[in-house]
Design a protein around this motif. Sequence first.
Motif, PDB file in Angstrom:
ATOM      1  N   UNK A 192       0.824  -1.209   0.000  1.00 32.28           N
ATOM      2  CA  UNK A 192       0.000   0.000   0.000  1.00 32.28           C
ATOM      3  C   UNK A 192       0.856   1.256   0.000  1.00 32.28           C
ATOM      4  N   UNK A 193       1.865   1.282   0.858  1.00 33.28           N
ATOM      5  CA  UNK A 193       2.742   2.453   0.919  1.00 33.28           C
ATOM      6  C   UNK A 193       3.574   2.597  -0.355  1.00 33.28           C
ATOM      7  N   UNK A 194       3.953   1.457  -0.918  1.00 35.31           N
ATOM      8  CA  UNK A 194       4.734   1.488  -2.168  1.00 35.31           C
ATOM      9  C   UNK A 194       3.929   2.155  -3.288  1.00 35.31           C
ATOM     10  N   UNK A 195       2.651   1.778  -3.422  1.00 37.83           N
ATOM     11  CA  UNK A 195       1.808   2.366  -4.473  1.00 37.83           C
ATOM     12  C   UNK A 195       1.614   3.863  -4.258  1.00 37.83           C
ATOM     13  N   UNK A 196       1.463   4.276  -3.002  1.00 40.54           N
ATOM     14  CA  UNK A 196       1.319   5.710  -2.727  1.00 40.54           C
ATOM     15  C   UNK A 196       2.603   6.450  -3.097  1.00 40.54           C
ATOM     16  N   UNK A 197       3.756   5.845  -2.764  1.00 39.90           N
ATOM     17  CA  UNK A 197       5.037   6.497  -3.035  1.00 39.90           C
ATOM     18  C   UNK A 197       5.317   6.599  -4.533  1.00 39.90           C
ATOM     19  N   UNK A 198       4.815   5.628  -5.298  1.00 39.47           N
ATOM     20  CA  UNK A 198       5.034   5.678  -6.750  1.00 39.47           C
ATOM     21  C   UNK A 198       4.455   6.938  -7.369  1.00 39.47           C
ATOM     22  N   UNK A 199       3.301   7.365  -6.874  1.00 36.50           N
ATOM     23  CA  UNK A 199       2.620   8.534  -7.439  1.00 36.50           C
ATOM     24  C   UNK A 199       3.353   9.843  -7.144  1.00 36.50           C
ATOM     25  N   UNK A 200       4.330   9.812  -6.219  1.00 37.89           N
ATOM     26  CA  UNK A 200       5.119  11.012  -5.933  1.00 37.89           C
ATOM     27  C   UNK A 200       6.282  11.171  -6.905  1.00 37.89           C
ATOM     28  N   UNK A 201       6.451  10.168  -7.788  1.00 41.59           N
ATOM     29  CA  UNK A 201       7.446  10.302  -8.855  1.00 41.59           C
ATOM     30  C   UNK A 201       8.886  10.195  -8.423  1.00 41.59           C
ATOM     31  N   UNK A 202       9.303   9.095  -7.778  1.00 36.93           N
ATOM     32  CA  UNK A 202      10.727   8.958  -7.451  1.00 36.93           C
ATOM     33  C   UNK A 202      11.571   8.822  -8.715  1.00 36.93           C
TER      34      UNK A 202
END
Length: 360
Positions: A36-46
Amino acid sequence: MRLLLVEDNEEDAELLLRELRRASFYPEWSRVDTEEDFLKALHKGPDIILCDYSMPRFSGLRALKLLRESGLEIPFILISGAVGEDVAVEAMRDGATDYLLKDRIARVGAAVSRALTLTQLRAERNRAEEELRAKVEMLNHANLEREQLIDRLKRTLSEKTVLLKEVHHRVKNNMAVIAALLGMQSKHLDNDQARMALAESKQRVLSMASIHEHLYATERLDRVNFGEYVKQLANDLFASYSTASELVSFGVEAEAIELPVDRAIPCGLILNELISNALKYAFADGRTGTIKVCFGRLESGGLSLSCRDDGIGLPENLEWKSPHSLGFKIISILTKQIDGNLMLDRSEPGTRFELTFPEG
């Protein structure tokens, strides 16, 4: 650099960050260890993802699959304590940029640098391919429109280029007819002066016709290779004065410079008058000599067109700048038309006229 660490162990995460700093990377980073946290972090554009292979609540291969499904082009480096060859091959096949063993974590800086470079190259390639696809699509669309346009114009004359060539061709033919009529008319005259006047007018018409002949014979419909035209005009005039050509040698030095039509036609007419005058008057009473025509660029800028003969020269009392003859009147009018300057040089035996004018 924005770094996403997918790692459940804080000490391992700190070790990775320390090695990155040693490699002169000082990223903005965040750490996650759940899907869940991984998917949220993806949207921040690392900019890059460093992911542990095995975690209690998440796995590296699952993270890689989610990244691929998201459609994001983010470099992904898999890190594990013991990644077997089969796992490494599977990860690379599924889109991982690289993989590292934890006992070789000192290589993470080089791996990150390589991954970012590859990602940048891939992005540039994709951008170039996208631009190429867009251009191909535009070209296909343009070709389709062009084919449709050609089909519509076939009932009239053809598309624009062919039409313009046809216009130049017809203008040339019409001028040739006019020249022929002038020639026919001159044969029915008993007055030598009138016959000569018609012959001169015929040659002026032919010099203009030659410009249009050059235009429809080339791909450029608005410009003329004036160097080639100078050579042709000089040869045509030399041949037309058959008596003089037996006594006079001829030379042409002309650079291959293109002129727009509104410059080429006046310059052609001026050169026609200068060469004709030299052939008619410079070598009277059977004198022999040479005529030389030059055309090229000046070091100071602009263009130069000159005609020189080593004949008898102009009379000292001739007011050529305020002429009574039709030929010099034509030259004067056309010189002003192209913002040019005509100079007479008497420093050597004979006569040398030089026309200088801006290129376009």
